[in-house]
Design a protein around this motif. Structure first.
Motif, PDB file in Angstrom:
ATOM      1  N   ARG A 277      20.797  -8.437  10.895  1.00 28.42           N
ATOM      2  CA  ARG A 277      21.508  -9.418  11.703  1.00 28.42           C
ATOM      3  C   ARG A 277      21.627  -8.889  13.122  1.00 28.42           C
ATOM      4  NH1 ARG A 277      23.868 -13.324   8.650  1.00 28.42           N
ATOM      5  NH2 ARG A 277      24.968 -14.043  10.500  1.00 28.42           N
ATOM      6  N   PRO A 278      21.847  -9.779  14.082  1.00 26.26           N
ATOM      7  CA  PRO A 278      22.035  -9.328  15.471  1.00 26.26           C
ATOM      8  C   PRO A 278      23.266  -8.430  15.590  1.00 26.26           C
ATOM      9  CG  PRO A 278      21.672 -11.702  15.384  1.00 26.26           C
ATOM     10  CD  PRO A 278      21.877 -11.245  13.978  1.00 26.26           C
ATOM     11  N   ARG A 279      23.187  -7.469  16.498  1.00 28.17           N
ATOM     12  CA  ARG A 279      24.294  -6.544  16.725  1.00 28.17           C
ATOM     13  C   ARG A 279      24.575  -6.473  18.218  1.00 28.17           C
ATOM     14  NH1 ARG A 279      23.161  -0.318  15.664  1.00 28.17           N
ATOM     15  NH2 ARG A 279      21.794  -0.727  17.450  1.00 28.17           N
ATOM     16  N   PRO A 289      28.136 -10.568  14.815  1.00 28.07           N
ATOM     17  CA  PRO A 289      28.713 -11.919  14.794  1.00 28.07           C
ATOM     18  C   PRO A 289      28.198 -12.723  13.602  1.00 28.07           C
ATOM     19  CG  PRO A 289      27.685 -11.389  16.926  1.00 28.07           C
ATOM     20  CD  PRO A 289      27.223 -10.373  15.937  1.00 28.07           C
ATOM     21  N   PRO A 290      29.028 -13.606  13.076  1.00 30.00           N
ATOM     22  CA  PRO A 290      28.555 -14.527  12.041  1.00 30.00           C
ATOM     23  C   PRO A 290      27.661 -15.590  12.676  1.00 30.00           C
ATOM     24  CG  PRO A 290      30.796 -15.062  12.655  1.00 30.00           C
ATOM     25  CD  PRO A 290      30.444 -13.818  13.413  1.00 30.00           C
ATOM     26  N   ASP A 291      26.994 -16.359  11.840  1.00 29.92           N
ATOM     27  CA  ASP A 291      26.148 -17.440  12.347  1.00 29.92           C
ATOM     28  C   ASP A 291      26.993 -18.460  13.090  1.00 29.92           C
ATOM     29  OD1 ASP A 291      23.902 -16.287  11.224  1.00 29.92           O
ATOM     30  OD2 ASP A 291      24.141 -17.379   9.329  1.00 29.92           O
ATOM     31  N   ALA A 292      26.427 -19.042  14.130  1.00 26.91           N
ATOM     32  CA  ALA A 292      27.123 -20.088  14.874  1.00 26.91           C
ATOM     33  C   ALA A 292      27.148 -21.366  14.036  1.00 26.91           C
ATOM     34  CB  ALA A 292      26.418 -20.333  16.197  1.00 26.91           C
ATOM     35  N   GLY A 293      28.036 -22.290  14.420  1.00 22.97           N
ATOM     36  CA  GLY A 293      28.044 -23.584  13.754  1.00 22.97           C
ATOM     37  C   GLY A 293      29.401 -24.002  13.256  1.00 22.97           C
ATOM     38  N   THR A 294      30.289 -23.036  13.023  1.00 22.19           N
ATOM     39  CA  THR A 294      31.627 -23.386  12.567  1.00 22.19           C
ATOM     40  C   THR A 294      32.562 -23.469  13.769  1.00 22.19           C
ATOM     41  OG1 THR A 294      31.234 -22.265  10.477  1.00 22.19           O
ATOM     42  CG2 THR A 294      33.529 -22.723  11.056  1.00 22.19           C
ATOM     43  N   ALA A 330      29.684  -8.699   5.953  1.00 19.73           N
ATOM     44  CA  ALA A 330      30.821  -9.468   6.471  1.00 19.73           C
ATOM     45  C   ALA A 330      30.334 -10.634   7.319  1.00 19.73           C
ATOM     46  CB  ALA A 330      31.733  -8.559   7.293  1.00 19.73           C
ATOM     47  N   ALA A 331      29.371 -10.365   8.214  1.00 21.70           N
ATOM     48  CA  ALA A 331      28.848 -11.432   9.073  1.00 21.70           C
ATOM     49  C   ALA A 331      28.185 -12.525   8.250  1.00 21.70           C
ATOM     50  CB  ALA A 331      27.866 -10.846  10.086  1.00 21.70           C
ATOM     51  N   SER A 332      27.522 -12.132   7.158  1.00 20.73           N
ATOM     52  CA  SER A 332      26.872 -13.133   6.309  1.00 20.73           C
ATOM     53  C   SER A 332      27.883 -14.030   5.611  1.00 20.73           C
ATOM     54  CB  SER A 332      25.980 -12.443   5.269  1.00 20.73           C
ATOM     55  OG  SER A 332      26.759 -11.837   4.246  1.00 20.73           O
TER      56      SER A 332
END
Length: 503
Positions: A277-279, A289-294, A330-332
């Motif tokens: 994941r991106p860091r 960070p978690p995925d955007a959208g929420t 956690a990010a997932s």
């Protein structure tokens, strides 16, 4: 015939070994309890110029006077400093060095450097400054536990320890130890006092971290023997100690094999298959960070590594697979995963590491993408001691505190008896803070005892602890034990932490 030279730690001398020496002589050994300048019966000889070199010279004269071609040189606690100095200058005369409940001082380190508590060091220096001969008065009877566990000493034995003590010349603990490396391959036995927080299991735990400072512990000429005693086995179990020293002299200790580099916590993969994941790296802090959208800001979990970890260690903990894996997982799950490199480089660094953690928390809470009122802290191993302040007075934004195979009180041999970093006491102030504790069944007894102390205090104070037991797991199981049991435990801990963040 075996010849033993017995060297005491600070404030003590030859009389401390009386019963042990008698038992060794009964077994046919020659025994020479060292009387170093200013110590024991040689107390009147101390002066302002008495230093570590003075004590090393005393030992060299004693060794040179022994008829046996080789001696077994035994150093108790901080008394190992003059022992190593003498062995370095007479390696051909030393058959074995025995570290009796001692640390591992290196070239350039003084006895003061081996005392992690700055308050204790300052108090010693102040007391010496008040004496014209630069002598440090011995501890009071009540202060002896600061220097090692006295829990197994009878009242008479403790009286004897206090009664035999004499002032310690400042120079003997202030002067750095100088080693050329001449004795680096002299056979070594570490006698580990389990009642003072040492054990073969703890040695294995330290070596599993891959710390190069402890690589010596796995060398073929190094072995270990445990003894069920506190820091003064010559007073509590003299007969048993004599037997242990005879075993050590015969090379009958247990070897501990160092794990290969790829097997350490910093080298093996995480137990869950988590995609990359991106860091984002900001100073000592990494954010995943978690995925955007929420809509709206997201909660965050900060993962707090243990140690001590040397400052030049590479990779640093935030790049170890275990912590990267936790943060990515956690990010997932829709929250920020956060790792940091705090500066717990030695046992005296918990205050500085706590400041680093507090700064990291503020940095994360200030991020507009993070919900500053929904934060969790997750502590690992000796990083568990850094939970103290958060347990003692939980801020309203701290929704959960988790701990995996944590150290929850300083073991006696860490030299932190006066330290404020004691979660087992702080938990009485936790109130309604949810606590998720992952306990491993294959933990070292010394660390397991701190967990039990914590759980007892939590129950007495009504703190809410969810206990996740992993019976067949080791300390650091995320990279050492890849089993269905450990994977279930990690997922269960995550479910609880995330539920508290989202409630």
């Amino acid at each position: 015939m075996t010849a033993f030279v017995l060297v005491s730690g600070p404030w003590t001398g030859g009389p401390l070994w009386r019963e042990v020496a008698a038992k060794l002589r009964e077994a046919g050994a020659e025994v020479y309890p060292a009387e170093l300048t200013g110590m024991g019966e040689a107390a009147p000889a101390a002066g302002p110029d008495t230093d570590l070199d003075t004590h090393i010279g005393d030992l060299l004269r004693l060794i040179d006077a022994v008829d046996e071609p080789r001696v077994v040189l035994v150093g108790h606690g901080l008394g190992v400093h003059p022992v190593l100095g003498a062995a370095d200058r007479r390696p051909e005369r030393i058959g074995r060095i025995v570290y009796l409940d001692s640390g591992l001082p290196r070239d350039g380190e003084s006895v003061l450097d081996q005392i992690p508590d700055q308050g204790v060091r300052d108090r010693l220096l102040k007391r010496a400054e008040e004496d014209k001969d630069r002598l440090i008065p011995p501890p009071s009877r009540a202060e002896w536990p600061l220097w090692g566990s006295t829990a197994d000493l009878t009242e008479d034995a403790l009286d004897r320890l206090a009664g035999l003590a004499v002032p310690q010349p400042l120079g003997t603990i202030e002067q750095p130890l100088r080693l050329s490396g001449a004795a680096d391959r002299v056979p070594v036995t570490g006698v580990l006092c389990t009642g003072n927080g040492s054990s073969i299991g703890m040695v294995e735990t330290v070596m599993a971290l891959g710390d190069p400072r402890f690589r010596l512990l796995g060398e073929p000429w190094v072995d270990f023997i445990e003894i069920g005693a506190g820091h003064w086995p010559m007073l509590s179990v003299p007969g048993e100690l004599a037997g242990v020293l005879l075993r050590a002299a015969a090379g009958r200790g247990q070897r501990v094999t160092a794990r290969a580099g790829e097997e350490t916590m910093s080298g093996r993969p995480f137990l869950l298959d988590v995609p990359e994941r991106p860091r984002e790296r900001v100073g000592r802090v990494d954010l995943y960070p978690p995925d955007a959208g929420t809509d709206g800001p997201r909660p965050a979990v900060l993962f707090v590594h243990g140690g001590p970890v040397p400052p030049d260690r590479r990779p640093t903990p935030r790049d170890w697979p275990a912590f990267v894996g936790y943060a990515r997982y956690a990010a997932s799950q829709g929250v920020f995963g956060v790792t940091l490199d705090h500066r717990l480089h030695g046992l005296g660094d918990f205050g500085r590491a706590a400041e680093d953690l507090a700064e990291a928390v503020e940095l994360v809470r200030a991020d507009p993408r993070v919900d500053a009122d929904r934060i969790a802290l997750w502590h690992f191993s000796a990083g568990g001691l850094l939970a103290t302040d958060w347990l003692a007075a939980p801020p309203p934004w701290l929704r959960c505190l988790a701990a995996s195979y944590p150290v929850l009180a300083p073991p006696p041999n860490w030299g932190l008896a006066e330290s404020r970093f004691r979660p087992s006491a702080a938990v009485r102030g936790a109130g309604r803070l949810p606590i998720v504790l992952t306990r491993v069944g294959l933990e070292s007894p010394e660390i397991a005892a701190t967990v039990e102390e914590f759980l007892t205090a939590a129950e007495d104070s009504g703190a809410g602890v969810e206990l996740i037991d992993v019976p067949l797991a080791h300390h650091g199981f995320e990279t050492l034990d890849h089993t269905d049991e450990t994977r279930r435990a990690v997922r269960a801990a995550f479910r609880s932490v995330l539920a508290h963040l989202r409630s």
